[in-house]
Scaffold this motif. Sequence first.
Motif, short mmCIF file in Angstrom:
data_model
loop_
_atom_site.label_atom_id
_atom_site.label_comp_id
_atom_site.label_asym_id
_atom_site.label_seq_id
_atom_site.Cartn_x
_atom_site.Cartn_y
_atom_site.Cartn_z
N ILE A 1 44.79 -7.90 17.85
CA ILE A 1 45.06 -8.70 19.03
C ILE A 1 45.87 -7.88 20.03
O ILE A 1 46.77 -7.13 19.64
N THR A 2 45.59 -8.07 21.32
CA THR A 2 46.30 -7.38 22.39
C THR A 2 46.90 -8.39 23.37
O THR A 2 46.22 -9.32 23.80
N PHE A 3 48.19 -8.19 23.68
CA PHE A 3 48.85 -8.92 24.75
C PHE A 3 48.93 -7.99 25.96
O PHE A 3 49.37 -6.84 25.83
N ASP A 4 48.55 -8.48 27.14
CA ASP A 4 48.60 -7.69 28.36
C ASP A 4 49.42 -8.46 29.40
O ASP A 4 48.99 -9.51 29.87
N THR A 5 50.60 -7.92 29.73
CA THR A 5 51.47 -8.54 30.73
C THR A 5 51.71 -7.55 31.85
O THR A 5 52.38 -6.52 31.65
N ALA A 6 51.12 -7.83 33.02
CA ALA A 6 51.27 -6.96 34.19
C ALA A 6 50.92 -5.51 33.87
O ALA A 6 51.62 -4.58 34.28
N GLY A 7 49.85 -5.32 33.09
CA GLY A 7 49.39 -3.97 32.76
C GLY A 7 50.07 -3.33 31.58
O GLY A 7 49.69 -2.23 31.16
N VAL A 8 51.09 -3.98 31.01
CA VAL A 8 51.78 -3.46 29.83
C VAL A 8 51.19 -4.12 28.59
O VAL A 8 51.23 -5.35 28.45
N GLU A 9 50.63 -3.32 27.69
CA GLU A 9 49.94 -3.86 26.52
C GLU A 9 50.81 -3.79 25.27
O GLU A 9 51.53 -2.82 25.05
N THR B 1 50.45 -13.54 30.94
CA THR B 1 50.13 -12.73 29.76
C THR B 1 48.74 -13.09 29.28
O THR B 1 48.45 -14.26 29.00
N ASP B 2 47.87 -12.07 29.20
CA ASP B 2 46.52 -12.27 28.67
C ASP B 2 46.48 -11.90 27.20
O ASP B 2 47.05 -10.88 26.79
N VAL B 3 45.82 -12.73 26.41
CA VAL B 3 45.71 -12.51 24.97
C VAL B 3 44.23 -12.37 24.62
O VAL B 3 43.41 -13.20 25.01
N SER B 4 43.88 -11.33 23.89
CA SER B 4 42.48 -11.15 23.49
C SER B 4 42.43 -10.39 22.17
O SER B 4 43.32 -9.62 21.85
N GLY B 5 41.36 -10.63 21.42
CA GLY B 5 41.21 -9.90 20.18
C GLY B 5 40.26 -10.57 19.21
O GLY B 5 39.59 -11.57 19.54
#
Length: 403
Positions: free
Chosen positions: A65-73, A390-394
């Motif tokens: 799983i990846t969290f992406d907050t303002a380009g910071v993963e 924050t985007d969450v994907s995985g």
Amino acid sequence: MTRRLLASTFLAASTALIATATATPTASAQEAGGWEFDGVPSWSNPHSGDSFTFRGRVFLDYGDITFDTAGVETDYSDSEIRTARLGVTGSFGGVDYVAEFDWINEAIGANDVYLTFDADLFDVKVGHMKTTNSIEELTSSRYITFMERGLGTDLFGLDRRVGVTLARGGDNYSLSAGVYGGRPGDLSQSLELDDSSAISARATRTFNTNDATVHLGASVRHMDYGDAGTRIRVRPQTHITDRVVTADFRPGRPLGEAETSFFWGLEFAAVNGPFHVEAEWFNQTLDGPTGDPDFSAQYINFAWFITGETRSYSASSGKFGRTRPTTTVSEGGAGAWEVAVRYDRADLDSVAAGELTNWTLGVNWYLEDHVRIMANLVDGQLSVPGAADTDVSGAQLRLQWDF
């Protein structure tokens, strides 16, 4: 620690065996009953109705799983034994019993541990069990469609407690209500309960129209948190990650201490041949913090057995059961294949803690009656006022075996 759990389960098994051994079956009863092995040892006496069976489950999970907050993963990639339970179930002297324990995380956790008495108008359950809320929560994790339940079940802490439940069901309805005390911690350390308490009630109605079965339900719960307060928090449909939505209402916290809460939930489900749909709306209001904040959560999911099976449902309990493949892999078949999609939402904007939305795509392969492989793709977003989204994907996988 594992030895302690095995010893506890062996003790429970031994107690049941000693009890059932006190009733000597007749010769004909022995021929019809006795010991059997259908994947797990079991014993029954058809003359007295007494029985004993081992039960358990193991879920092996992997997630990336990846969290992406303002380009910071931030990446989470891990495997875990999500659940490992062992216990016994059966009946003695007309009283049904269940005793099941979890033995992961270096602790012994009680799951379903209760007795069920038949009191004519109602079944009376006494022990450690779930409160009477939510079709998604009351449906066993062995039978849910996705790896994680709908967000609201975790967000509002729908859980097991020590108490008493009255339940009654028929061909097209179920009624249940209960009074509960606290929850036990690690049983290897102490049998003491926390000082929270709850009361709950639930009613469901089932309608059969042509080939479709339609479920409607509603439940309520009043919770007293004692002196501990509570936290409203949830993960984004992934168990290996941190919780991304959190509002802290414990003593001394800025949001104030929660004293009590009132929860209500509405349920809808329908099964029509290989298709099924399930949806719930949850709401909870806290008493104690300034403004008595309230929170809500919703989910809806659609699923299709592409191999033609129908999801099992019980009107008398208002919940789903085990779906069995038409032809198992061991019989030379393909097993059962299911595809599903769910939309989830959790809203904590009343305390500026944000809103979490989630999409989950699932594929389930039922190889055998008791073996399933699950695959989930998760895509979500957390929006908090004054902060970057924050985007969450995985992706996640599970190998499930139960007996």
